[in-house]
Design an enzyme around this catalytic site. Structure first.
Site, short mmCIF file in Angstrom:
data_model
loop_
_atom_site.label_atom_id
_atom_site.label_comp_id
_atom_site.label_asym_id
_atom_site.label_seq_id
_atom_site.Cartn_x
_atom_site.Cartn_y
_atom_site.Cartn_z
N GLY A 23 0.82 -1.21 0.00
CA GLY A 23 0.00 0.00 0.00
C GLY A 23 0.86 1.26 0.00
N LEU A 25 1.13 3.82 2.17
CA LEU A 25 1.86 4.11 3.41
C LEU A 25 2.89 3.01 3.69
CD1 LEU A 25 2.33 5.82 5.92
CD2 LEU A 25 0.43 4.61 7.04
N ASP A 47 -2.30 -12.37 4.80
CA ASP A 47 -3.67 -11.86 4.83
C ASP A 47 -4.03 -11.71 6.31
OD1 ASP A 47 -6.39 -11.53 5.00
OD2 ASP A 47 -6.88 -13.05 3.50
N THR A 71 -9.50 -0.08 2.74
CA THR A 71 -9.56 1.38 2.62
C THR A 71 -10.60 1.84 1.58
OG1 THR A 71 -7.71 1.30 1.07
CG2 THR A 71 -7.18 1.77 3.37
N THR A 106 -8.23 6.93 11.29
CA THR A 106 -8.70 7.89 10.29
C THR A 106 -9.54 9.02 10.88
OG1 THR A 106 -10.18 8.05 8.38
CG2 THR A 106 -10.64 6.30 9.91
N TYR A 130 -16.90 2.10 7.08
CA TYR A 130 -15.43 2.17 7.15
C TYR A 130 -15.01 2.83 8.47
CZ TYR A 130 -10.72 4.04 6.25
OH TYR A 130 -9.39 4.39 6.36
#
Ligand SMILES: NC(=O)c1ccc[n+]([C@@H]2O[C@H](COP(=O)([O-])OP(=O)(O)OC[C@H]3O[C@@H](n4cnc5c(N)ncnc54)[C@H](OP(=O)(O)O)[C@@H]3O)[C@@H](O)[C@H]2O)c1
Length: 281
Positions: A23, A25, A47, A71, A106, A130
Site C-alpha cells: 500500500g 503508506l 492476509d 480502505t 482515520t 469504514y
C-alpha cells in the site's frame, strides 16, 4: 575496544515488520525505516484476516507497523463484515504478535459537525461502515499500541486523489471536485518520517492525531495539485451530494493534536511538492 559492538542487543539492528507493505503508506514506511532490518509483508504474504503463522510469531520483531487495511470507503457500506475482518480482526491479529505496535486510523471516525480542529479528546461518532470498523480497530490494537489517526493520504504510488487528478488532467480540461468537505491532505512520506521520529523518541502509547499542517477542501487540493504540476486544468467546484456515493463523509475533519510533543507535519502544499518531486525522480 569497540564499545558499540560489546552489547549484542545494541549491535543488532531493529527488526521491523510492516503489514500491508504494498500500500501507499506501507511503501513509504519501507523507505523511512530503511536503516532498520525490515520485513515487508504484502497482502499476498500475510492476509491479516488470518492469525499470524508460527514463523511470524517466532519472528523476533522489535516493532510492528500495521498499515494493512480495507480502505475502500464506499465498498465497506456494501460489505461491512468484510471491512471489519480486515480493520478489526486484522488489527487484533497484528496486536497478537505482542510486539510494540503502531496502527493507523482515520479522521472518518468523526461526524464532521465541529468547526474547529478535532483533537484526541473529542468523541468519535463515525458516519460510515469504514469509520466504524476503523474505530473498533483502534480498540482492537490494545492499550499498549500507538494509534495514529491521520487523514486524506496521498503518495507517488497506489490509489489516491493526487494520482487520480493527474490522470484526469491528462484526459480533460476541467474536473468537477467537491468543495464542501474540509480536511488535511497528508503526504505518506511525511507521515512515514514522523512515524520513525515518533518511535525513536518513544512517545507515550495511545491515541495521537498526526496529519499535515493547514486545511483545505478537495477542490482546493485539486487546484493546488494542478498549480504545482504546472497544468492549466480547471476545477469546477461541486457539492458532495452531486456524487451520490454510498458512504457519507464528514464535512469537516481537520485533525490536530493536543498532546505534548506531538509530531508536527509540513503543510499539505509541501506534501504535494514532495510527492511530485518523488514522482519525477
Ligand atoms: N488512504 C487514506 O486516505 C487514509 C486516511 C486515513 C487513514 N488511513 C489509514 O492509513 C492506513 C494505510 O492506508 P493506505 O492509504 O496506505 O492504504 P492502501 O494504499 O489501500 O494500502 C492498504 C494495503 O492493505 C492491503 N490489504 C488489504 N486487505 C488486506 C488483508 N486482508 N491482509 C493484508 N493486507 C491487506 C492492501 O492490499 P491489496 O490492495 O492487495 O488488497 C494494500 O496494500 C490504513 O490503516 C488506512 O485505514 C488511510
Amino acid at each position: 575496544m569497540e564499545l558499540e559492538h560489546a552489547d549484542p542487543v545494541r549491535a543488532r539492528r531493529r527488526r521491523v515488520l510492516i503489514t500491508g507493505a504494498g500500500g501507499q503508506l506501507g511503501r513509504a514506511l519501507q523507505q523511512a525505516f530503511a536503516a532498520d532490518d525490515v520485513v515487508a509483508l504484502t497482502h499476498a504474504d500475510w492476509d491479516v484476516t488470518q492469525p499470524p503463522s508460527n514463523s511470524l510469531l517466532q519472528g523476533d520483531f522489535d516493532l510492528v507497523l500495521h498499515t494493512a487495511a480495507w480502505t475502500d470507503v464506499d465498498g465497506a457500506e456494501a460489505d461491512p463484515q468484510g471491512a471489519a475482518a480486515v480493520n478489526v480482526a486484522g488489527t487484533a491479529h497484528a496486536a497478537s504478535l505482542r510486539v510494540p505496535l503502531v496502527t493507523y486510523s482515520t479522521d472518518y471516525v468523526f461526524d464532521g459537525r465541529k468547526r474547529s480542529p478535532y483533537v484526541e479528546s473529542d468523541g468519535p461518532n463515525p458516519m460510515s461502515a469504514y469509520g466504524r470498523t476503523k474505530l473498533h480497530g483502534e480498540a482492537a490494537a490494545g492499550h499498549q499500541a500507538w494509534v495514529i489517526r491521520t487523514a486524506w493520504l496521498f503518495g507517488s504510488t497506489g490509489r489516491n486523489f493526487l494520482r487520480t487528478m493527474l490522470r484526469l488532467a491528462a484526459e480533460r480540461e476541467e474536473v468537477a471536485v467537491v468543495d464542501d468537505q474540509r480536511g488535511c491532505p497528508t503526504f505518506v512520506g511525511h507521515l512515514a518520517e514522523a512515524t520513525r521520529e515518533f518511535v525513536d523518541a518513544d512517545l507515550a502509547r495511545g491515541l495521537w492525531h498526526v496529519a499535515a499542517d493547514g486545511e483545505c477542501t478537495w477542490a482546493d487540493f485539486a487546484e493546488a495539485i494542478f498549480e504545482e504540476a504546472g497544468l492549466d486544468t480547471r476545477v469546477r467546484r461541486i457539492e458532495t451530494a452531486a456524487l451520490e456515493r454510498s458512504a457519507p463523509r464528514p464535512a469537516y475533519s481537520v485533525l490536530r493534536s493536543e498532546r505534548d510533543g506531538a509530531p508536527r507535519l509540513p503543510h499539505w502544499r509541501e506534501g504535494i511538492r514532495a510527492c511530485l518531486a518523488q514522482m519525477d525522480g
